[in-house]
Design a protein around this motif. Structure first.
Motif, short mmCIF file in Angstrom:
data_model
loop_
_atom_site.label_atom_id
_atom_site.label_comp_id
_atom_site.label_asym_id
_atom_site.label_seq_id
_atom_site.Cartn_x
_atom_site.Cartn_y
_atom_site.Cartn_z
N GLU A 165 45.64 54.31 -3.00
CA GLU A 165 44.49 54.00 -3.84
C GLU A 165 44.78 52.81 -4.75
OE1 GLU A 165 42.27 56.16 -7.58
OE2 GLU A 165 42.74 57.39 -5.82
N ASP A 166 45.93 52.85 -5.44
CA ASP A 166 46.29 51.75 -6.34
C ASP A 166 46.64 50.49 -5.56
OD1 ASP A 166 45.87 53.33 -8.55
OD2 ASP A 166 47.98 53.87 -8.81
N LYS A 167 47.24 50.66 -4.39
CA LYS A 167 47.64 49.51 -3.58
C LYS A 167 46.43 48.64 -3.23
CE LYS A 167 50.52 50.28 -0.31
NZ LYS A 167 51.11 50.80 0.94
N ILE A 168 45.35 49.27 -2.80
CA ILE A 168 44.15 48.53 -2.42
C ILE A 168 43.58 47.79 -3.63
CG2 ILE A 168 41.82 48.71 -1.48
CD1 ILE A 168 44.25 49.34 0.44
N SER A 169 43.56 48.47 -4.77
CA SER A 169 43.05 47.84 -5.99
C SER A 169 43.88 46.62 -6.37
CB SER A 169 43.06 48.86 -7.14
OG SER A 169 42.66 48.26 -8.35
N ILE A 170 45.21 46.74 -6.30
CA ILE A 170 46.09 45.63 -6.67
C ILE A 170 45.89 44.45 -5.72
CG2 ILE A 170 48.50 44.89 -6.82
CD1 ILE A 170 49.16 47.81 -7.65
N LEU A 171 45.78 44.73 -4.43
CA LEU A 171 45.62 43.65 -3.46
C LEU A 171 44.29 42.92 -3.63
CD1 LEU A 171 47.10 45.38 -0.28
CD2 LEU A 171 48.12 43.50 -1.58
N ILE A 172 43.24 43.67 -3.94
CA ILE A 172 41.93 43.04 -4.15
C ILE A 172 41.95 42.20 -5.42
CG2 ILE A 172 39.52 43.53 -4.76
CD1 ILE A 172 39.61 45.87 -2.83
N GLN A 173 42.58 42.72 -6.47
CA GLN A 173 42.57 42.03 -7.76
C GLN A 173 43.51 40.83 -7.80
OE1 GLN A 173 40.80 42.98 -10.57
NE2 GLN A 173 40.76 45.20 -10.76
N GLY A 174 44.54 40.83 -6.96
CA GLY A 174 45.61 39.85 -7.12
C GLY A 174 45.23 38.42 -6.77
N THR B 218 50.77 49.63 5.07
CA THR B 218 49.35 49.67 4.74
C THR B 218 48.54 50.09 5.96
OG1 THR B 218 49.67 47.91 3.11
CG2 THR B 218 47.41 48.31 3.85
N PRO B 219 47.56 50.98 5.79
CA PRO B 219 46.72 51.37 6.93
C PRO B 219 46.10 50.15 7.61
CG PRO B 219 46.26 52.76 5.02
CD PRO B 219 47.17 51.68 4.55
N LYS B 220 45.97 50.23 8.92
CA LYS B 220 45.51 49.10 9.71
C LYS B 220 44.19 48.53 9.21
CE LYS B 220 44.74 47.74 14.53
NZ LYS B 220 44.75 48.20 15.94
N GLU B 221 43.26 49.41 8.81
CA GLU B 221 41.93 48.96 8.41
C GLU B 221 41.94 48.20 7.08
OE1 GLU B 221 42.34 53.27 7.00
OE2 GLU B 221 42.86 52.06 8.77
N LEU C 90 43.46 42.65 3.76
CA LEU C 90 43.70 42.28 2.36
C LEU C 90 45.04 41.57 2.21
CD1 LEU C 90 42.53 45.62 0.67
CD2 LEU C 90 41.25 43.47 0.80
N ILE C 91 46.02 41.95 3.01
CA ILE C 91 47.34 41.31 2.96
C ILE C 91 47.31 39.98 3.72
CG2 ILE C 91 49.81 41.67 3.39
CD1 ILE C 91 49.07 44.70 3.68
N THR C 92 46.53 39.95 4.79
CA THR C 92 46.42 38.71 5.59
C THR C 92 45.94 37.55 4.73
OG1 THR C 92 45.95 40.02 7.57
CG2 THR C 92 45.38 37.69 7.65
N ARG C 93 45.07 37.83 3.76
CA ARG C 93 44.58 36.76 2.87
C ARG C 93 45.75 36.08 2.16
NH1 ARG C 93 42.12 37.92 -1.42
NH2 ARG C 93 42.38 40.16 -1.59
N TYR C 94 46.73 36.87 1.75
CA TYR C 94 47.91 36.31 1.09
C TYR C 94 48.77 35.55 2.10
CZ TYR C 94 46.97 39.42 -2.92
OH TYR C 94 46.41 40.06 -3.99
N ALA C 95 48.99 36.16 3.26
CA ALA C 95 49.89 35.56 4.25
C ALA C 95 49.39 34.19 4.71
CB ALA C 95 50.03 36.50 5.45
#
Length: 389
Positions: A51-60, A80-83, A87-92
């Protein structure tokens, strides 16, 4: 600016997740967020629950990543779940081009071959080929409409052109001279606006400020970013008149938020009295981002008069600000519980859940979310700052 970053660095890994999100939100679009702080946020996500992971990735802040970000991102992909991996790809994708290409084998399952091919062309192409690639990407967008991925790639090519001194001040002058005579900016013009900030062309500050009256979101986002890069009172003075007008305050206030000077704070305070509820929200967003003492009396006024806009989650803002500033308020616990409930709902609400909330008689195809509308996911943030990123 340094005072802002120093203050933010003290709370970026706070054990209070609301405070941590408050800091992340204010670092997200700040153009000078250090890579070290971005990596701290990614590390927070790595060790957080889902839950917190998704929030951090969206906010970062997903733009200022560097080579040190890579191992954290790879581990995040695995955990991180596939779906939610997009959110991580945006950073990569924002890793420096040499880093991306050196680790193509590890990243190719998350980033398309076409993306890598264009990055490779940025490194090996001569001037003529780079300009052709740049024009091709713009042509695709002019033909098919805005595409976030194509725009991102066009920025990478533009960065390469600027680094190699192929794209210079004369190029900016010629493009803007033509674009200012048109009713709408082309993507070539929008990217020229971006170049003004990167190249620090102060002679165009007034010109860019005058664009704030236009109704072109993509252009105005680049105007906001470009002018925020100057971190100067010259920008504040140019933007101030537009921040006090209904038709232009939105992006003007964003520039004042990100320009960390005392004059920017003063102008934000002046804007509070002349703007309606949504504008007052954004003024408070700007002042809390400055960690300004001027925010306290205006927050009390906002609460006392029961103002309510539609852009931000004010309870999260107020709680985070008071905690960071080490101040107490009678409604602190109420704010905290509100945010916890909002985050719980947000974590449970997927796209299908959102569609199920729509009236049964409303065709899904007719639902159009504006980039400045509240996001449908229930996060309390603007669509363009959340799921529309």
């Amino acid at each position: 600016m340094q005072q802002f970053l120093k203050m933010a660095s003290q709370f970026i890994q706070s054990e209070d997740t609301i405070v941590r999100d408050f800091i992340a939100f204010h670092l997200r679009d700040f153009p000078f967020t250090p890579s070290e702080m971005v990596n701290d946020q990614l590390t927070n996500a790595l060790h957080a629950n889902n839950e917190d992971k998704i929030s951090i990735l969206i906010q970062g802040n997903d733009e200022n990543v560097n080579e040190d970000s890579l191992p954290i991102l790879l581990e995040l992909f695995n955990k991180t779940p596939k779906e939610k991996r997009h959110l991580i790809t945006r950073y990569a994708r924002n890793l420096p081009i040499p880093v991306l290409l050196d680790h193509e084998e590890q990243l190719k399952q998350y980033i398309s071959k076409a993306y890598f091919d264009i990055c490779r062309r940025c490194l090996i192409s001569d001037e003529e080929d780079l300009w052709k690639l740049y024009a091709d990407l713009q042509h695709q967008m002019e033909e098919k409409g805005y595409n976030g991925l194509l725009f991102e790639l066009a920025k990478k090519v533009q960065d390469t052109l600027i680094e190699k001194n192929y794209y210079d001040q004369q190029e900016v002058r010629l493009i803007l001279q033509q674009e200012l005579t048109e009713d709408w900016f082309s993507f070539n013009g929008i990217l020229a606006v971006r170049a003004v900030g990167i190249m620090q062309l102060t002679e165009y500050i007034e010109t860019l400020a005058s664009l704030l009256t236009r109704d072109e979101d993509i252009l105005l986002e680049e105007v906001e970013i470009a002018l925020s890069r100057f971190q100067s009172d010259e920008v504040v003075r140019a933007v101030a008149p537009y921040a006090k007008k209904f038709e232009s305050y939105h992006f003007a206030l964003g520039i004042l938020k990100h320009t960390k000077t005392e004059l920017a704070e003063q102008v934000l305070v002046e804007c509070y009295d002349v703007l309606e509820d949504d504008g007052k929200e954004m003024v408070l967003d700007g002042l809390t981002s400055h960690f300004s003492e001027h925010a306290f009396p205006l927050i009390e006024d906002f609460i006392a008069n029961k103002y309510r806009g539609n852009v931000l989650d004010m309870e999260e803002m107020f709680y985070g600000f008071y905690r960071v500033m080490n101040r107490q308020h009678p409604q602190m616990e109420k704010w905290r519980l509100h945010v916890i409930e909002q985050n719980r709902r947000f974590a449970q609400l997927d796209d299908q859940s959102f569609l199920n909330l729509l009236p049964k008689t409303t065709p899904v195809a007719s639902v159009k979310i504006g980039r400045n509308d509240p996001c449908h996911c229930g996060s309390g943030k603007k669509y363009k700052k959340c799921c529309g990123k």
